[in-house]
Enzyme design. Structure first.
Site, PDB file in Angstrom:
ATOM      1  N   ASP A 196      36.774  28.760  41.530  1.00  0.00           N
ATOM      2  CA  ASP A 196      35.919  29.461  42.486  1.00  0.00           C
ATOM      3  C   ASP A 196      36.122  28.938  43.907  1.00  0.00           C
ATOM      4  O   ASP A 196      36.656  29.620  44.773  1.00  0.00           O
ATOM      5  CB  ASP A 196      34.450  29.272  42.108  1.00  0.00           C
ATOM      6  CG  ASP A 196      34.037  30.214  40.982  1.00  0.00           C
ATOM      7  OD1 ASP A 196      34.755  31.195  40.747  1.00  0.00           O
ATOM      8  OD2 ASP A 196      32.993  29.970  40.355  1.00  0.00           O
ATOM      9  N   GLY A 245      51.203  10.830  39.315  1.00  0.00           N
ATOM     10  CA  GLY A 245      52.409  10.500  40.077  1.00  0.00           C
ATOM     11  C   GLY A 245      53.270   9.507  39.326  1.00  0.00           C
ATOM     12  O   GLY A 245      53.115   9.299  38.120  1.00  0.00           O
ATOM     13  N   GLY A 246      54.173   8.885  40.038  1.00  0.00           N
ATOM     14  CA  GLY A 246      55.100   7.963  39.391  1.00  0.00           C
ATOM     15  C   GLY A 246      54.545   6.555  39.212  1.00  0.00           C
ATOM     16  O   GLY A 246      55.229   5.675  38.708  1.00  0.00           O
TER      17      GLY A 246
HETATM   18  N1  CAO Z   1      24.576  47.821  46.886  1.00  0.00           N
HETATM   19  C1  CAO Z   1      24.724  48.513  45.737  1.00  0.00           C
HETATM   20  N2  CAO Z   1      25.531  48.129  44.737  1.00  0.00           N
HETATM   21  C2  CAO Z   1      26.186  46.983  44.901  1.00  0.00           C
HETATM   22  C3  CAO Z   1      26.079  46.213  46.062  1.00  0.00           C
HETATM   23  C4  CAO Z   1      25.240  46.672  47.095  1.00  0.00           C
HETATM   24  N3  CAO Z   1      25.086  45.990  48.225  1.00  0.00           N
HETATM   25  N4  CAO Z   1      26.864  45.132  45.941  1.00  0.00           N
HETATM   26  C5  CAO Z   1      27.440  45.219  44.738  1.00  0.00           C
HETATM   27  N5  CAO Z   1      27.037  46.336  44.109  1.00  0.00           N
HETATM   28  C6  CAO Z   1      27.439  46.814  42.799  1.00  0.00           C
HETATM   29  C7  CAO Z   1      28.925  47.123  42.774  1.00  0.00           C
HETATM   30  O1  CAO Z   1      29.183  48.382  43.335  1.00  0.00           O
HETATM   31  C8  CAO Z   1      29.200  47.040  41.298  1.00  0.00           C
HETATM   32  O2  CAO Z   1      28.827  48.221  40.667  1.00  0.00           O
HETATM   33  P1  CAO Z   1      29.805  49.102  39.710  1.00  0.00           P
HETATM   34  O3  CAO Z   1      30.342  48.167  38.684  1.00  0.00           O
HETATM   35  O4  CAO Z   1      28.887  50.147  39.149  1.00  0.00           O
HETATM   36  O5  CAO Z   1      30.883  49.655  40.532  1.00  0.00           O
HETATM   37  C9  CAO Z   1      28.253  45.914  40.888  1.00  0.00           C
HETATM   38  O6  CAO Z   1      27.238  45.818  41.842  1.00  0.00           O
HETATM   39  C10 CAO Z   1      28.890  44.515  40.943  1.00  0.00           C
HETATM   40  O7  CAO Z   1      29.747  44.444  40.015  1.00  0.00           O
HETATM   41  P2  CAO Z   1      30.455  43.160  39.429  1.00  0.00           P
HETATM   42  O8  CAO Z   1      31.072  43.696  38.183  1.00  0.00           O
HETATM   43  O9  CAO Z   1      31.347  42.563  40.424  1.00  0.00           O
HETATM   44  O10 CAO Z   1      29.294  42.104  39.103  1.00  0.00           O
HETATM   45  P3  CAO Z   1      29.084  41.265  37.786  1.00  0.00           P
HETATM   46  O11 CAO Z   1      27.916  40.398  38.064  1.00  0.00           O
HETATM   47  O12 CAO Z   1      29.015  42.095  36.576  1.00  0.00           O
HETATM   48  O13 CAO Z   1      30.417  40.383  37.666  1.00  0.00           O
HETATM   49  C11 CAO Z   1      32.008  38.693  38.366  1.00  0.00           C
HETATM   50  C12 CAO Z   1      30.553  39.158  38.319  1.00  0.00           C
HETATM   51  C13 CAO Z   1      32.069  37.478  39.221  1.00  0.00           C
HETATM   52  C14 CAO Z   1      32.488  38.374  36.948  1.00  0.00           C
HETATM   53  C15 CAO Z   1      32.901  39.825  38.966  1.00  0.00           C
HETATM   54  O14 CAO Z   1      32.366  40.198  40.216  1.00  0.00           O
HETATM   55  C16 CAO Z   1      34.347  39.392  39.157  1.00  0.00           C
HETATM   56  O15 CAO Z   1      35.122  39.315  38.215  1.00  0.00           O
HETATM   57  N6  CAO Z   1      34.748  39.158  40.413  1.00  0.00           N
HETATM   58  C17 CAO Z   1      36.122  38.837  40.764  1.00  0.00           C
HETATM   59  C18 CAO Z   1      36.487  37.448  40.399  1.00  0.00           C
HETATM   60  C19 CAO Z   1      35.557  36.429  41.016  1.00  0.00           C
HETATM   61  O16 CAO Z   1      35.373  36.345  42.192  1.00  0.00           O
HETATM   62  N7  CAO Z   1      35.039  35.576  40.159  1.00  0.00           N
HETATM   63  C20 CAO Z   1      34.305  34.446  40.645  1.00  0.00           C
HETATM   64  C21 CAO Z   1      32.962  34.471  40.184  1.00  0.00           C
HETATM   65  S1  CAO Z   1      32.135  33.032  40.636  1.00  0.00           S
HETATM   66  O17 CAO Z   1      32.589  32.792  42.096  1.00  0.00           O
END
Ligand code: CAO
Length: 413
Positions: free
Chosen positions: A167, A245-246
């Protein structure tokens, strides 16, 4: 003056990787506008809460120096406001699941059309390939980027590390890509797409392990503890606490280890300082003994060597070991607990650990800007409350009170 004065960031990040990136840019002086879902905000505001009803440390420690606007770009007036933000900003950063921003109605082609100077930066779990559609969290990235298979005790299960290399590590990589893209824009006049996959970020930090994978084809890895038995498999093994490292190194017990889980120190038996180390621990005999006095000779008896070093370190505290061995140029480092780090005066003095005041949670400790710029010192300011700057930002974008009221009624902000 700050290094990124005048740069506006449209921050569509959540959780940790993206927020790490935009926080670094904010500390460099950029104006970071964090867009959050109306009524809910970044999910981490409510995660791992230590105090009821206030923003969690998870959120506050990753979102310093930002402004917060609540906005749903999927609504009618939200779409209009989001378009204005794209027009106005220099960089957009996001780390939603693959395709989420496209589904909001803003694919890269449209963003470029609205603002050709826009730099659009994303963190995803994987780059193009079989896993590109997968959601990814920290430990998945550690596992798929080569960190877990190479971390842990020999012949035990793979381990993830506490350092958030998936992250925060990827956020850091992305920030450097954004700054480079901003620099290139000065001459090209164009924005560009910047992406960093968490798998790639972790692998970049595991570079030396891919080095070792290739060395393995040419014989055993001499600095790995497995050299004692000569047993190597087809892939780079876990190496316990051996130095990468070495120069051989290991973690040894210090006085008090029976009750204090952090009474340990790392000692490196660097060839150049071996004589000083041997003398300090009372093993001057090693210096004339051919079984010990050459690095190659010692390689097969590292267990025995560190056991002898440990007999000595167990008679001292980890700080006494540091105070004795450091002046002898022996590389050594105490295992510092988070408590000790939080209380360390020198880290407070440099601003690496800072105390921040927050209107609803009160005072808390955070990690400040780890990179120090002499002409652009970072000042850590508290994270915003949800939607704290919505009206201020909308006014700056040129929206009037009537439009703001209508957007509110629609649930767009
Ligand atoms: N207004 C309305 N909707 C919003 C919004 C806003 N301001 N901001 C986000 N959303 C919605 C998005 O449009 C999305 O909706 P849809 O899936 O219907 O299109 C949803 O909220 C967010 O989706 P998400 O799938 O990203 O969120 P999640 O919590 O299910 O998943 C995570 C989280 C981290 C697994 C995923 O975002 C991901 O894989 N990100 C990329 C990799 C990453 O950065 N991982 C690190 C995570 S920890 O730092």
């Amino acid at each position: 003056m700050k290094a990124l004065d005048g740069v506006k960031i449209l921050d569509m990040t959540h959780v940790q990787s993206g927020p790490t990136c935009t926080q670094l840019l904010a500390w460099l002086g950029a104006d970071v506008i964090k867009v959050e879902r109306p009524g809910a905000g970044d999910a981490t505001r409510g995660q791992l809460r230590d105090k009821p009803g206030v923003d969690s440390l998870y959120f506050t420690m990753l979102n310093h120096n930002k402004r917060s606007i609540t906005l749903n770009p999927k609504s009618k007036s939200g779409n209009r406001i989001f378009t204005r933000l794209i027009e106005e900003c220099d960089v957009m950063v996001e780390n939603f699941a693959p395709g989420a921003i496209d589904r909001m109605g803003f694919p890269w082609e449209k963003i470029q059309e609205i603002n050709p100077r826009m730099i659009y930066a994303s963190v995803k779990g994987f780059g193009p390939g079989p896993y590109e559609d997968c959601k990814v969290y920290e430990n998945v990235a550690q596992c798929t980027g080569g960190a877990a298979s190479t971390t842990g005790e020999i012949d035990r299960v793979p381990l993830v590390t506490g350092a958030q290399i998936g992250d925060s590590g990827t956020g850091l990589h992305l920030a450097f890509g954004i700054v480079a893209a901003l620099y290139q824009r000065n001459t090209s006049g164009r924005g560009q797409r910047v992406t960093c996959a968490m798998q790639d970020g972790v692998l970049n930090l595991c570079r030396v392990k891919l080095r070792d994978q290739q060395r393995l084809a040419h014989g055993p890895l001499t600095e790995y503890p497995q050299i004692a038995t000569g047993k190597f498999g087809v892939a780079v093994p876990r190496a316990g606490n051996a130095s990468g490292g070495g120069q051989p190194g290991w973690i040894v017990k210090c006085k008090g280890w029976e009750t204090d889980p952090d009474s340990y120190t790392y000692v490196i038996a660097q060839a150049a300082a071996f004589s000083a180390l041997a003398k300090a621990i009372g093993h001057e005999d090693w210096l004339t003994d051919p079984a010990w006095n050459k690095p190659e000779a010692r390689l097969t008896r590292l267990d025995e060597m560190f056991a002898e070093i440990e007999k000595w370190t167990m008679t001292k505290t980890k700080f006494e070991v540091m105070n004795i061995l450091n002046p002898l140029d022996v590389p050594v480092g105490p295992i510092l607990s988070m408590k000790e780090i939080a209380e360390e005066p020198s880290l407070r003095a440099t601003g690496t650990v800072v105390e921040v005041d927050h209107p609803t949670r009160g005072k808390y400790l955070s990690v400040g800007m780890p990179v120090k710029l002499s002409d652009s010192p970072a000042e850590v300011k508290r994270s915003p409350l949800l939607g704290e700057h919505t009206e201020e930002i909308l006014h700056q974008l040129g929206f009037g009170d009537n439009e703001i009221t209508a957007a509110k009624a629609e649930g767009a902000i």
